[in-house]
Write an enzyme that holds these catalytic residues in place. Structure first.
Site, PDB file in Angstrom:
ATOM      1  N   GLU B  29       0.812  -1.151   0.012  1.00  0.00           N
ATOM      2  CA  GLU B  29      -0.100   0.054  -0.055  1.00  0.00           C
ATOM      3  C   GLU B  29       0.850   1.238  -0.047  1.00  0.00           C
ATOM      4  OE1 GLU B  29      -2.380  -0.567   3.270  1.00  0.00           O
ATOM      5  OE2 GLU B  29      -3.059  -2.496   2.649  1.00  0.00           O
ATOM      6  N   GLU B  60      -4.842  -6.680   2.891  1.00  0.00           N
ATOM      7  CA  GLU B  60      -3.724  -7.295   3.437  1.00  0.00           C
ATOM      8  C   GLU B  60      -3.610  -8.905   3.031  1.00  0.00           C
ATOM      9  OE1 GLU B  60      -4.897  -4.898   4.873  1.00  0.00           O
ATOM     10  OE2 GLU B  60      -3.345  -3.447   5.406  1.00  0.00           O
ATOM     11  N   PHE B  83       2.053  -1.548   8.716  1.00  0.00           N
ATOM     12  CA  PHE B  83       2.390  -1.559  10.273  1.00  0.00           C
ATOM     13  C   PHE B  83       2.353  -3.276  10.370  1.00  0.00           C
ATOM     14  CE2 PHE B  83       0.953   3.006   9.774  1.00  0.00           C
ATOM     15  CZ  PHE B  83       1.781   3.409  10.920  1.00  0.00           C
ATOM     16  N   ASP B  85       1.444  -4.456  13.031  1.00  0.00           N
ATOM     17  CA  ASP B  85      -0.141  -4.778  13.570  1.00  0.00           C
ATOM     18  C   ASP B  85      -1.039  -5.345  12.501  1.00  0.00           C
ATOM     19  OD1 ASP B  85       0.370  -2.826  16.344  1.00  0.00           O
ATOM     20  OD2 ASP B  85       1.298  -1.897  14.214  1.00  0.00           O
ATOM     21  N   PHE B  86      -0.892  -5.031  11.264  1.00  0.00           N
ATOM     22  CA  PHE B  86      -1.815  -5.399  10.562  1.00  0.00           C
ATOM     23  C   PHE B  86      -1.684  -6.782   9.801  1.00  0.00           C
ATOM     24  CE2 PHE B  86      -1.644  -0.722   8.506  1.00  0.00           C
ATOM     25  CZ  PHE B  86      -2.037  -0.239   9.795  1.00  0.00           C
ATOM     26  N   ILE B  87      -0.500  -7.466  10.443  1.00  0.00           N
ATOM     27  CA  ILE B  87      -0.485  -8.979  10.109  1.00  0.00           C
ATOM     28  C   ILE B  87      -1.386  -9.809  10.722  1.00  0.00           C
ATOM     29  CG2 ILE B  87       1.880  -8.866   9.852  1.00  0.00           C
ATOM     30  CD1 ILE B  87       2.066 -10.225  12.377  1.00  0.00           C
ATOM     31  N   HIS B 129      -0.916   0.334  16.651  1.00  0.00           N
ATOM     32  CA  HIS B 129       0.300   0.874  15.308  1.00  0.00           C
ATOM     33  C   HIS B 129       1.619   0.755  15.995  1.00  0.00           C
ATOM     34  CE1 HIS B 129      -3.435   2.144  13.557  1.00  0.00           C
ATOM     35  NE2 HIS B 129      -2.878   2.094  12.411  1.00  0.00           N
TER      36      HIS B 129
END
Ligand SMILES: Cc1ncc(C[n+]2csc(CCOP(=O)(O)OP(=O)(O)O)c2C)c(N)n1
Ligand SMILES: [Mg+2]
Lengths: 348, 323
Positions: B29, B60, B83, B85-87, B129
């Protein structure tokens, strides 16, 4: 028409577009018949072996849905990619994976195509471009898009074909994959086998639109494609058309094939949640019975078809025996193939 | 040697590999036209074109899934997750699909891909984040896990990760992006699974990762002034893990401290502590001590965030008081 919140009826045949080629040669027809028979006999055998407790764990059969695998399998180029679900025996076999290897995998033997590590839900045969069976609903849709992306970048002319169920249209990965495929104009054909049920819940009762895939196509700027999923000629025609489009660089397709399981969702599920009259109507539309009838009408001889039946039965018998003769995998295999060096060493 | 920032080293590593191997592709992104939200990838679009440096939708699962599908069919994709965290939104693709497919197919499928992601706290972004999630990845068989602390390692370890035939989770630390350091000229490739001794001392071994490395080094300087001379080891790669360097050091210092940014439970230091306890128990002169973030989601306010992470002061005090 049913709407949101109602149970799904068998969609009217009038809604289904005709894709069957006007003319189909003898060889193709016989091959479509042969493929369906082989898949049917294999799946019936897998079920028998499950009841004998030789197939452990779980298995999801394609009984009743063989026309989809046969029609697409027949239309695909030898190096087109298949991505399928845990209901993947048929899609893997139809690409050329050995019956013995698949049967032995179901039996957990070392001569299984995954050496006993994957089992029924993860059948893969990379040498036949069967790039895996995926057991988390929807996960393989973006992965198939990725294979199509790679084919496009390598200019290989390959198309990725991704099979999934009606229930899969309600998970996020479906929507992420479709959007990406359209935006990047990827050579991927998504095929929803709408057998009207997720595991036990009718798809209509949990879906905002009556046709779970076809009615979503417009959201991605795609053509609405609804095809008879029990007619291999229709599927072969439909597959050929959208594979060619994708191969020509005209982007992805989303196809909804209407079909029905002969049995339950998995294992020994008797499928009691399905209304009797619905089951009856669909059982009268068995893809193999119908196709055999059509071939006889077209002048194919019964002995010719019987010979295919017995040939495939012999192949399934042979595969069963060879699978049963396989050994249990060596426990030494447990710590292999975690990493590309063949082992699982995570420390020095 | 040239001085580069940690963020410029990301672009330098990517450029080095994209130059030598035209199967290396980047997706993510805002990575192409905008050069990444952390400005770690500027100039790559101009240099390698829109096919090899590609912006994606906010999807994602599609990003990681596409990387997987491409990796199994001949590309070496580098996917960016903005980030770490987005995993959590694509953990299925990472943990169930990417990590397990080689094993489940008995080696039929090889996945040479890298997932780069901005990890860690210090930016006052709050609990969604700022996390340090390398231990999530470490817990899943089939993933390699790398977290560099210097610009030179960013370039060298990123190159090694791209060349590696296994999937690599590459954790870049947000609060290190602006830091600078010397990076060797010309082609620079490091080796995965090799820890680096950043400081030698005979009294105690401090093991740290990513942004905790400079803090451990600062604490070690203060301790040295007090007569406690510490070795500081930068783990660099959690999988594969260079236990030999750590064990070798503890064998001579007889004390082990870990400095971990992750919340307490199941942090990477717990695994190292268990290995050392199991293999060097009788060499130890005192308990192994883990210095971690407490078991809380991270707070946003600067005063709170600063006091949550292991600080130089806390590292210094902990070691001084337990010596
Ligand atoms: C993410 C996820 N949720 C739930 C399941 C459990 N599950 C396995 S198959 C299935 C039904 C899927 O229905 P559909 O997509 O219509 O495929 P079908 O089984 O009918 O071929 C469910 C809910 C799963 N495997 N993955
Ligand atoms: Mg279904």
């Amino acid at each position: 028409m049913t709407g949101a919140g109602e149970t799904t009826e068998v969609p009217a045949q009038s809604e289904v577009t005709g894709y069957a080629p006007a003319e189909l040669d003898r060889t193709t027809r016989l091959e479509l018949y042969r493929k369906m028979v082989a898949l049917r006999l294999f799946e019936q055998r897998a079920y028998d072996l499950f009841l004998q407790n030789l197939v452990k764990g779980t298995s999801h059969l394609s009984l009743g849905q063989e026309a989809v695998a046969a029609g697409f399998g027949q239309a695909m180029r030898a190096d087109d990619y298949t991505f399928c679900t845990y209901r993947g025996h048929a899609h893997t076999l139809v690409r050329g994976a050995s019956m013995t290897g698949v049967m032995a995998e179901l039996l957990g033997r070392s001569n299984g195509i995954l050496g006993g590590k994957g089992g029924s839900m993860h059948l893969t045969s990379v040498e036949h471009y069967a790039m895996g069976s995926y057991a988390i609903v929807g996960a393989h849709m973006p992965i198939a898009a990725g294979a199509a992306w790679s084919a496009m970048e390598r200019d290989s002319g390959q198309v990725a074909v991704c099979f999934f169920g009606d229930g899969t249209t309600n998970i996020g990965a479906f929507h992420e994959a479709l959007n990406l495929a359209v935006v990047w104009k990827l050579p991927v054909v998504f095929v929803c086998e709408n057998n009207l049920y997720m595991e036990y819940t009718p798809i209509g009762s949990v879906t905002a639109v009556p046709s779970p895939a076809a009615d979503r196509a417009s959201a991605y700027g795609l053509e609405r494609v609804l095809v008879d999923g029990n007619d291999p000629d229709e599927l072969y025609g439909c597959a050929s058309r959208f594979l060619e489009r994708a191969r020509d660089g005209d982007g992805p397709a989303l196809i909804e094939a209407l079909t029905y399981r002969k049995g339950g969702h998995s294992r020994a599920d008797p499928g009691k949640y399905r209304p009797d009259d619905e089951v009856e109507r669909w059982m009268a539309r068995d893809p193999i019975d119908l196709y055999r009838g059509r071939l006889l009408e077209l002048g194919f001889g019964a002995p010719e078809l019987d010979e295919i039946d017995s040939g495939e039965l012999a192949a399934v018998d042979r595969a069963t025996q060879e699978a049963k003769d396989g050994q249990a995998p060596d426990v030494g295999a447990i710590e292999t193939q975690v990493f590309a060096d063949g082992g699982n060493a995570w420390r020095n | 040697m040239a001085e580069l920032s940690y963020r410029d080293a990301v672009a330098a590593g990517l450029a080095q590999e994209m130059e030598r191997d035209d199967t290396v592709y980047m997706i993510g992104e805002d990575i192409a036209a905008a050069g990444g939200v952390f400005k770690a990838t500027p100039g790559l679009l101009e240099r390698f074109g829109p096919r090899r440096v590609r912006d994606t939708p906010i999807s994602e699962e599609a990003i990681t899934g596409a990387a997987m599908g491409a990796a199994m069919t001949g590309l070496r994709p580098v996917a960016e997750l903005m980030f770490s965290d987005f995993i959590a939104t694509c953990w299925d693709i990472i943990a169930n699909q990417i990590a397990k497919t080689r094993y489940m197919t008995d080696g039929q499928i090889t996945l040479p891909l890298v997932i780069r992601t901005a990890n860690g706290a210090g930016s006052r972004f709050g609990a969604q984040h700022s996390q340090s999630l390398e231990n999530w990845a470490m817990a899943v068989p089939g993933l390699k896990v790398v977290a560099p602390s210097t610009p030179a390692d960013v370039k060298g370890l990123l190159a090694a990760s791209i060349r590696d035939d296994d999937p690599v989770m590459f954790f870049e630390h947000k609060s290190l992006y602006a830091t600078k350091g010397d990076v060797p000229d010309g082609e620079h490739v490091e080796e995965l699974g090799v820890a680096k001794v950043r400081r030698e001392g005979s009294d105690a071994t401090i093991v740290a990762l990513a942004a905790m490395v400079p803090r451990a080094l600062d604490a070690a300087e203060r301790l040295a002034a007090d007569g406690i001379d510490c070795t500081v080891i930068d783990v660099r790669s959690l999988v594969p893990l260079d236990t030999q360097t750590i064990l070798g050091s503890v064998r001579s210092t007889s004390r082990l401290y870990t400095v971990e940014e992750n919340p307490r439970l199941c942090g990477w230091g717990a695994e190292i502590a268990s290995i050392v306890a199991e293999e060097l128990f009788y060499d130890l002169d005192g308990p192994i001590v883990r210095i971690t973030t407490p078991h809380v989601p991270l707070p946003a306010a600067d005063a709170l965030e600063d006091a949550t992470l292991p600080t130089v002061e806390r590292i210094y005090q902990t070691i001084k008081n337990s010596d």
